[in-house]
Design a protein around this motif. Structure first.
Motif, short mmCIF file in Angstrom:
data_model
loop_
_atom_site.label_atom_id
_atom_site.label_comp_id
_atom_site.label_asym_id
_atom_site.label_seq_id
_atom_site.Cartn_x
_atom_site.Cartn_y
_atom_site.Cartn_z
N GLN A 207 0.83 -1.20 0.00
CA GLN A 207 0.00 0.00 0.00
C GLN A 207 0.87 1.26 0.00
OE1 GLN A 207 -2.58 -0.41 3.40
NE2 GLN A 207 -3.94 -1.88 2.40
N ALA A 208 1.98 1.22 0.74
CA ALA A 208 2.89 2.37 0.77
C ALA A 208 3.50 2.61 -0.61
CB ALA A 208 3.99 2.15 1.80
N GLU A 209 3.88 1.53 -1.29
CA GLU A 209 4.45 1.66 -2.63
C GLU A 209 3.40 2.14 -3.63
OE1 GLU A 209 7.98 -1.72 -2.41
OE2 GLU A 209 6.06 -2.23 -3.31
N LEU A 210 2.19 1.59 -3.54
CA LEU A 210 1.12 2.03 -4.43
C LEU A 210 0.79 3.50 -4.20
CD1 LEU A 210 -1.34 -1.02 -4.34
CD2 LEU A 210 -0.12 -0.16 -6.35
N GLY A 211 0.77 3.90 -2.93
CA GLY A 211 0.49 5.30 -2.61
C GLY A 211 1.53 6.22 -3.22
N THR A 212 2.79 5.80 -3.18
CA THR A 212 3.87 6.60 -3.77
C THR A 212 3.69 6.72 -5.27
OG1 THR A 212 5.40 5.85 -2.04
CG2 THR A 212 6.36 6.82 -4.03
N GLY A 213 3.43 5.59 -5.93
CA GLY A 213 3.25 5.61 -7.38
C GLY A 213 2.06 6.44 -7.81
N ILE A 214 0.95 6.29 -7.11
CA ILE A 214 -0.27 7.02 -7.48
C ILE A 214 -0.09 8.52 -7.25
CG2 ILE A 214 -2.69 7.38 -6.88
CD1 ILE A 214 -2.81 4.33 -6.30
N LEU A 215 0.51 8.89 -6.11
CA LEU A 215 0.73 10.31 -5.83
C LEU A 215 1.65 10.93 -6.87
CD1 LEU A 215 0.26 12.72 -3.99
CD2 LEU A 215 2.19 11.97 -2.58
N GLY A 216 2.72 10.18 -7.26
CA GLY A 216 3.61 10.69 -8.30
C GLY A 216 2.89 10.94 -9.60
N MET A 217 1.92 10.10 -9.93
CA MET A 217 1.16 10.28 -11.17
C MET A 217 0.14 11.40 -11.06
SD MET A 217 0.45 6.33 -12.30
CE MET A 217 -0.41 6.85 -13.78
N LEU A 218 -0.44 11.59 -9.89
CA LEU A 218 -1.49 12.59 -9.74
C LEU A 218 -0.96 14.02 -9.87
CD1 LEU A 218 -3.66 11.11 -6.83
CD2 LEU A 218 -4.25 11.27 -9.25
N ILE A 219 0.30 14.22 -9.44
CA ILE A 219 0.88 15.57 -9.55
C ILE A 219 1.59 15.66 -10.90
CG2 ILE A 219 2.35 17.28 -8.40
CD1 ILE A 219 2.09 15.61 -5.85
N PHE A 220 0.79 15.78 -11.96
CA PHE A 220 1.32 15.68 -13.31
C PHE A 220 1.62 17.03 -13.94
CE2 PHE A 220 -3.33 15.37 -13.46
CZ PHE A 220 -3.64 16.48 -14.22
N VAL A 221 1.51 18.10 -13.16
CA VAL A 221 1.74 19.43 -13.73
C VAL A 221 3.21 19.64 -14.06
CG1 VAL A 221 1.61 21.91 -13.28
CG2 VAL A 221 -0.26 20.42 -12.56
N ASP A 222 4.11 19.19 -13.17
CA ASP A 222 5.54 19.41 -13.37
C ASP A 222 6.33 18.28 -12.75
OD1 ASP A 222 7.90 21.27 -14.04
OD2 ASP A 222 8.17 20.90 -11.90
N SER A 223 7.36 17.81 -13.43
CA SER A 223 8.13 16.67 -12.93
C SER A 223 8.94 17.03 -11.69
CB SER A 223 9.06 16.14 -14.03
OG SER A 223 9.90 17.16 -14.52
N ALA B 210 13.34 6.02 -4.75
CA ALA B 210 13.86 6.87 -5.83
C ALA B 210 13.38 6.37 -7.18
CB ALA B 210 15.38 6.90 -5.78
N TYR B 211 13.35 5.06 -7.36
CA TYR B 211 12.86 4.48 -8.61
C TYR B 211 11.38 4.82 -8.82
CZ TYR B 211 10.63 0.89 -11.50
OH TYR B 211 9.85 0.25 -12.43
N LEU B 212 10.58 4.68 -7.79
CA LEU B 212 9.16 5.00 -7.90
C LEU B 212 8.95 6.46 -8.28
CD1 LEU B 212 7.73 3.06 -4.80
CD2 LEU B 212 7.69 2.36 -7.20
N LEU B 213 9.76 7.35 -7.70
CA LEU B 213 9.66 8.77 -8.03
C LEU B 213 10.04 9.01 -9.48
CD1 LEU B 213 11.31 10.51 -4.91
CD2 LEU B 213 8.88 10.14 -5.35
N ASP B 214 11.17 8.45 -9.89
CA ASP B 214 11.71 8.70 -11.23
C ASP B 214 10.81 8.15 -12.32
OD1 ASP B 214 13.64 9.94 -12.70
OD2 ASP B 214 15.28 8.61 -12.14
N SER B 215 10.13 7.05 -12.03
CA SER B 215 9.35 6.37 -13.08
C SER B 215 7.87 6.69 -13.07
CB SER B 215 9.56 4.85 -12.96
OG SER B 215 10.90 4.51 -13.25
N THR B 216 7.43 7.53 -12.14
CA THR B 216 6.01 7.94 -12.16
C THR B 216 5.87 9.45 -12.23
OG1 THR B 216 5.93 7.92 -9.73
CG2 THR B 216 5.21 5.93 -10.87
N THR B 217 6.96 10.16 -12.46
CA THR B 217 6.87 11.63 -12.59
C THR B 217 7.09 12.03 -14.05
OG1 THR B 217 9.19 11.75 -11.86
CG2 THR B 217 7.50 12.12 -10.20
#
Length: 530
Positions: free
Chosen positions: A105-121, A147-154
């Motif tokens: 759930q923590a990993e999914l939350g990170t991935g989803i949040l990274g995708m939701l803030i799609f205005v700027d990387s 770091a991987y989750l951030l880099d690959s969902t932004t």
């Protein structure tokens, strides 16, 4: 100048990258590459090359966009320092942790949040990393994985979003080529939209994130990092050197302050809102439609306004509501500055090594080699690989796009290759190389806000990026050689069907590498993983 240096043009960047990954001395390795490149540029005089190296660093740091990004980074550090002082991040993390019960759930939350803030990387990386780092630490998720989750969902998401800081730049490049080639009778924005299904690497990179999370798979150096974190509770390796060394517990919240979750949430909302407004306003809104305004938006100005507004709000909250002394606030700001000093140095040298590579003509050299073997069916795959090599060498996807568009688009028109496919290959290939490059600014920012060792982040991400890159290359080849126009049971096989096939291939490959490859596979280069 490109033909003048030939294959030697690749030497400075490759030397810097290999030295970084082997020695783990990022700054020394980057400057060595800069010095070698500057020495080549001044006629192989090492003394004059040293002086020219310093001038090139100064030129990179004082470039308008870069100087604004450095100021953004310093203000981000100040904002984090004040957030740590307020205790707001800890309060919000505790509220989130009460609802997140598992690592998945923590990993999914990170991935989803990274995708939701799609205005700027940049903003997405900063916000998602700041919010989720204490949460992922709580569940013993390695900093490399964060770091991987951030880099690959932004960046992969922002690059295809129709409302983002990237869309204006990308559409502008497409428009320049359409205006210069009279035979193209399409709107730039329509070509941008048509290219999205062909962004194979970008779409596969995001897909792989969720495949790995849902299936609980990892492979390569990441598997070792996650094993260390799960079994030993070490989110960082023993000899890791995280880009941000200051932690929340290093800045004490005053005893009289009752931390509130909104001490963190309100400034972050302000950052996102002001950044979004700044993008529209700087592009000419409301006199222009939002999409048109985004095309001319001043990205650096917008994110700078956003982070400044967040700092101003935090200062008001700390002094006005939490009743914190100004001296304590000032101390936290300087602690925040200390957090980002090393990332600022890395960014400055990474930009400079990119400038050196451009001055040596890396882009035209790679393109000149590619042109000799390109046919219409091969064009998308060759453009994709060329863009990846250039982006890897110069460390910037935007710079690579600027190099590739004036060459690849006219070539596509000349050969009769579909324009959306060629465009998608440029845009997604640039991102592929950027993801693999330790001198990329977005890679550095991901390490920074994940609090990860930069070399470990690159080591653990490269196998995942390469897997997506190999599958994407296969899809471009399949599309180029006519698979996308085949008719199966009365239906034309288009890029979306190719993408489905790519996802299936990605799933199978990830399964094999995770479940059947050697658990003790050696790291890509030197790594802190045990």
């Amino acid at each position: 100048m490109a033909a003048e240096y030939g294959i030697i043009s690749l030497l400075p960047a490759l030397l810097a990258i290999v030295m970084t990954l082997v020695s783990r001395q990022v700054l020394l390795s980057l400057f060595t590459g800069i010095w070698i490149g500057a020495t080549i540029l001044v006629g192989w005089n090492p003394i004059e090359g040293a002086a020219h190296s310093l001038q090139m660093v100064i030129n990179s740091v004082t470039a308008s966009f870069n100087s604004k990004l450095l100021l953004f980074t310093f203000l981000s550090g100040a904002m984090l320092g004040m957030i740590f002082l307020s205790g707001g991040m800890s309060a919000l993390a505790q509220r989130i942790i009460s609802r997140i019960q598992t690592r998945k759930q923590a990993e999914l939350g990170t991935g989803i949040l990274g995708m939701l803030i799609f205005v700027d990387s940049y903003a997405s990386t900063m916000i998602t990393g700041s919010v989720m780092r204490p949460i992922t630490d709580q569940f013993d998720i390695s900093r490399e994985k964060l770091a991987y989750l951030l880099d690959s969902t932004t960046s992969p998401v922002v690059s295809v979003a129709v409302v983002s800081t990237w869309v204006g730049f990308e559409v502008g490049l497409i428009r320049d080529q359409i205006n210069s080639i009279s035979s193209i009778d399409q709107s730039a924005f329509m070509v941008f939209l048509q290219s999205i299904p062909f962004r194979f690497y970008s779409l596969l990179a995001v897909t792989l994130v969720f495949i790995l999370i849902v299936m609980d798979w990892d492979f390569g150096p990441m598997k070792q990092a996650e094993k260390r974190a799960k079994e030993e509770g070490k989110v960082l390796g023993d000899d890791a050197d995280p880009l941000i060394e200051t932690r929340e517990e290093d800045i004490d919240t005053p005893d009289h302050v009752d931390p509130r979750w909104w001490y963190f949430a309100v400034p972050i909302v302000s950052l996102v809102a002001v950044t979004g407004f700044g993008l529209l306003y700087s592009g000419g809104w409301p006199s222009k439609a939002p999409v048109e305004a985004l095309k001319g938006a001043a990205t650096a100005d917008a994110i700078l306004w956003g982070v400044f507004s967040a700092c101003a709000l935090l200062l008001a909250i700390l002094v006005g509501h939490a009743r914190v002394e100004l001296e304590e606030v000032s101390d936290s700001i300087f602690e925040g500055f200390k957090m980002v000093m090393f990332p600022v140095a890395v960014l400055s040298l990474a930009w400079t090594i990119g400038s050196v590579s451009e001055a040596l003509g890396v882009g035209p050299y790679v393109v000149s080699i590619s042109q000799g073997i390109i046919t219409a069916p091969m064009l998308p795959a060759v453009v994709f690989i060329s863009a990846a090599i250039i982006s890897f060498a110069i460390g910037t996807s935007w710079g690579t796009m600027g190099i590739m568009f004036p060459v690849a688009v006219p070539l596509a028109v000349q050969l009769g290759a579909p324009l959306p496919g060629a465009t998608g290959a440029i845009l997604t290939g640039s991102l592929f190389g950027d993801h693999c490059s330790p001198i990329s600014d977005t890679t550095v920012m991901s390490s920074m806000f994940a609090g990860a060792d930069h070399v470990d982040h690159v080591n653990t991400q490269i196998p995942y990026a390469l897997l997506c890159g190999v599958v994407a290359t296969g899809l471009f080849l399949a599309g180029g050689y006519g698979v996308s126009s085949l008719t199966v049971f009365g239906y034309t096989v288009g890029p979306l069907v190719l993408l489905v096939a790519g996802v299936a291939a990605l799933f199978v490959a990830a399964y094999y590498l995770s479940e059947h490859a050697d658990v003790n596979v050696p790291t890509t280069f030197g790594s802190s993983s045990d």
